[in-house]
Write a protein that holds these residues in place. Structure first.
Motif, short mmCIF file in Angstrom:
data_model
loop_
_atom_site.label_atom_id
_atom_site.label_comp_id
_atom_site.label_asym_id
_atom_site.label_seq_id
_atom_site.Cartn_x
_atom_site.Cartn_y
_atom_site.Cartn_z
N PHE A 125 -5.99 -55.09 35.68
CA PHE A 125 -5.91 -54.07 36.55
C PHE A 125 -5.33 -52.70 35.92
O PHE A 125 -6.10 -51.86 35.88
N MET A 126 -4.33 -52.85 35.22
CA MET A 126 -3.79 -51.95 34.26
C MET A 126 -4.57 -51.40 33.11
O MET A 126 -4.92 -50.25 32.84
N TRP A 129 -7.45 -49.27 34.49
CA TRP A 129 -7.08 -47.97 34.95
C TRP A 129 -6.48 -47.17 33.97
O TRP A 129 -6.57 -45.90 33.86
N LYS A 130 -6.33 -47.68 32.72
CA LYS A 130 -5.91 -47.21 31.34
C LYS A 130 -7.25 -46.40 30.88
O LYS A 130 -7.05 -45.26 30.53
N GLU A 133 -8.22 -43.07 32.99
CA GLU A 133 -7.71 -42.19 32.63
C GLU A 133 -8.36 -41.01 31.47
O GLU A 133 -7.96 -40.05 31.56
N LEU B 28 -1.69 -44.25 43.11
CA LEU B 28 -2.01 -45.46 42.37
C LEU B 28 -1.77 -45.19 40.84
O LEU B 28 -1.28 -45.90 40.10
N LEU B 31 1.05 -45.39 39.14
CA LEU B 31 1.96 -47.08 38.75
C LEU B 31 1.16 -47.54 37.48
O LEU B 31 1.52 -48.35 36.95
N THR B 32 0.17 -46.95 37.00
CA THR B 32 -0.76 -47.30 36.06
C THR B 32 -0.18 -46.73 34.59
O THR B 32 0.19 -45.72 34.40
N PRO B 33 -0.94 -47.25 33.70
CA PRO B 33 -0.28 -47.00 32.16
C PRO B 33 -0.03 -45.51 31.75
O PRO B 33 1.12 -45.53 31.16
N LEU B 34 -1.05 -44.73 32.40
CA LEU B 34 -0.24 -43.36 31.91
C LEU B 34 1.09 -42.73 32.35
O LEU B 34 1.75 -42.20 31.44
N TYR B 35 1.11 -43.14 33.53
CA TYR B 35 2.53 -42.51 34.15
C TYR B 35 3.68 -43.67 34.09
O TYR B 35 4.76 -43.58 33.75
N GLU B 38 6.33 -48.03 36.89
CA GLU B 38 6.97 -49.42 37.04
C GLU B 38 7.91 -49.82 36.03
O GLU B 38 8.73 -50.59 36.41
#
Lengths: 359, 150
Positions: A125-126, A129-130, A133, B28, B31-35, B38
């Motif tokens: 998931f991460m 989404w990476k 971006e 969402l 919560l994910t890698p750029l920002y 977590e």
């Protein structure tokens, strides 16, 4: 036969970013029937057309959905342009196509991430989404917005992309393609992922046809149906073929969407190669009079725009039929006889966009 | 970064009112890698009983008013509400729609308003950090009780 229980699913549920309610009728662990209840996000923005004039309504149309925002704006603008016989300059059409394909790319990446989240594969998931971006960075650089751009206008687009930026987009996409191959190979080859998606929620070709499924849902069941083949905007000048798969299950739908992402990258490249110079928009004068019917291919499938104008600034009617709405009957059919644990994956497999559906 | 700034790792509950999805995906995206909030222990939970901060995107309407109220009531004290985006603040572009009752503050008390259409992840994070101070104040104001005392 076991006892029947009803398990409420939603409106607030960890797997769904948006509220939809389903009453799942269970027999032991098997779903017998799913009864949907929608309307949590209904705003009534089709009616807003009476209070905003046809040019202001562009902004409202873009806010039908925040994920495929650009294509909603584009669909609305195209319908008004057809009514008013406005010819959009070729550069404008190509720019629209570039943004539309970038939207598809980001939408599919978002979906892949959510799917991975639904079966508990957090790192995947991460990763998805990476990657997403990077697409959003392109949007921010070219339009100024991350999700809602307000760049599509009646008569063309508001902003131009310089040739240096286009070259930059090209290099970014080439880099991204490599990473994308790595990430998506997990969805295709990983055993645990396959166990969760293969053979789950099978929709046969006949069922997909009868239930009126659209977009990747129909294409994964072997129906070759892609509105882009109509050749609207700059698609007529690009070389591509609809991607289909005969599987009909969640795995097939994942594969179709993954292939579409690579197809989008390819289409953007073709656009960058073929984009002509010149104006990006034309001035629109007067008021629309007449009615028009437009079909577009969104990331989730076919969207239909019906617009009726009466010669004044205010339109009579705007009607939008969104892809998720068309896919809901197919979803309810695939939910039957599945296990309760598969419900989140099945709901995500249609790539639900509830705010489109309910407007 | 000086981690002393983070007094608490709040758990977030996100509910989508009648948002267009724009703000939801930005929530969402936080919560994910750029920002990646977590890394400070901020988790998006699905259970209102575990949550400290309620993030609401989009305005309220007839059908979701009971849902929003119920979520708010199920959260334990102290709690804070952050209205994300202009729709949650006032109704925004949809304020005149027939099925939009207005901002979230019509139903539950809102502590922080985050502007924007769609609200940027930076401003959402900023809003949550502001809510942390409010949470700390609310906690101070709460009467101290021993277990079992009523």
């Amino acid at each position: 036969m076991g006892n029947r229980t009803i398990v409420p699913f939603g409106p607030q549920h960890p797997v769904l970013p948006e509220p939809i309610h389903l009453d799942l009728v269970l027999e032991d662990e098997t779903v017998v029937e799913a009864i949907p209840r929608i309307g949590y996000i209904h705003r009534g923005l089709e009616k807003l057309v009476e209070k905003r004039d046809y040019q202001q309504y562009c902004y409202v149309a873009e806010r039908i959905c925040g994920i495929c925002s650009f294509m909603h704006g584009m669909g609305y603008c195209m319908s008004i342009e057809r009514i008013m016989d406005v010819e959009v300059p070729e550069r404008g059409e190509f720019l629209r196509t570039i943004w539309a394909e970038l939207s598809r790319l980001h939408s599919h990446l978002l979906w892949l991430g959510l799917l991975a989240d639904a079966f508990g594969f957090e790192s995947l998931f991460m990763q998805s989404w990476k990657l997403r971006e990077q697409v959003l960075d392109i949007f921010e650089e070219t339009t100024g917005g991350r999700v809602i751009f307000s760049v599509c206008d009646i008569g063309g687009v508001r902003k131009d992309i310089s040739s240096e930026t286009l070259m930059k987009i090209r290099t970014v996409l080439t880099e991204m393609e490599k990473e994308l191959k790595e990430t998506t190979s997990v969805f295709i080859n990983d055993t645990t992922v396959k166990l969760r998606t293969k053979g789950v929620g099978v929709l046969t070709k006949q069922m997909a046809f009868d239930l009126g499924a659209v977009g990747p849902m129909a294409r994964a069941s072997g129906i070759e149906m892609d509105m882009r083949t109509q050749g609207y905007s700059a698609y007529g000048k690009l070389d591509f073929k609809p991607i289909t798969n005969d599987g009909g299950d969640c795995y097939a739908r994942t594969r179709v969407r993954i292939k579409e992402m690579f197809q989008s990258i390819d289409l953007i490249r073709q656009c960058i190669d073929k984009i002509p110079g010149g104006d990006i928009n034309v001035k629109v004068k007067g008021t629309p009079n007449g009615e028009q019917f437009i079909r577009l291919e969104q990331p989730r499938g076919e969207v239909v725009y019906y617009t009726k104008a009466n010669g004044t600034k205010f339109l009579d009617r705007v009607r939008v039929r969104t892809p998720t709405f068309a896919n809901l009957p197919a979803l309810l059919e695939t939910l039957k006889n599945c296990s309760l644990a598969d419900v989140p994956i099945l709901i995500l497999t249609i790539d639900p966009c509830i705010s489109c559906t309910e407007r | 970064m000086n981690l002393n700034v983070v007094k608490k790792s709040p758990w977030i509950l996100h509910y989508d009112g009648t948002s267009c999805n724009g703000c939801d995906i930005e929530v969402l995206a936080c919560l994910t890698p750029l920002y990646d909030v977590e890394r400070f222990g901020i988790i998006n939970t699905g259970n209102p009983k575990h949550a400290d901060i309620l993030l609401i995107t989009g305005s309220v309407n007839e059908q979701n008013i009971p849902v929003v109220k119920q979520l708010y009531e199920q959260m334990p004290e102290p709690k804070a509400v952050v209205a994300v985006g202009i729709c949650a603040t006032s109704g925004g572009i949809f304020a005149e729609c027939y099925n939009v009752a207005g901002g979230v503050d019509k139903v539950i008390p809102v502590d922080v308003y985050v502007p924007g259409c769609a609200a940027r992840p930076e401003s959402i994070i900023d809003g949550v950090v502001k809510a942390l101070d409010i949470l700390a104040e609310k906690k101070k104001a709460m009467p101290k009780k021993r277990i079992g005392e009523k």
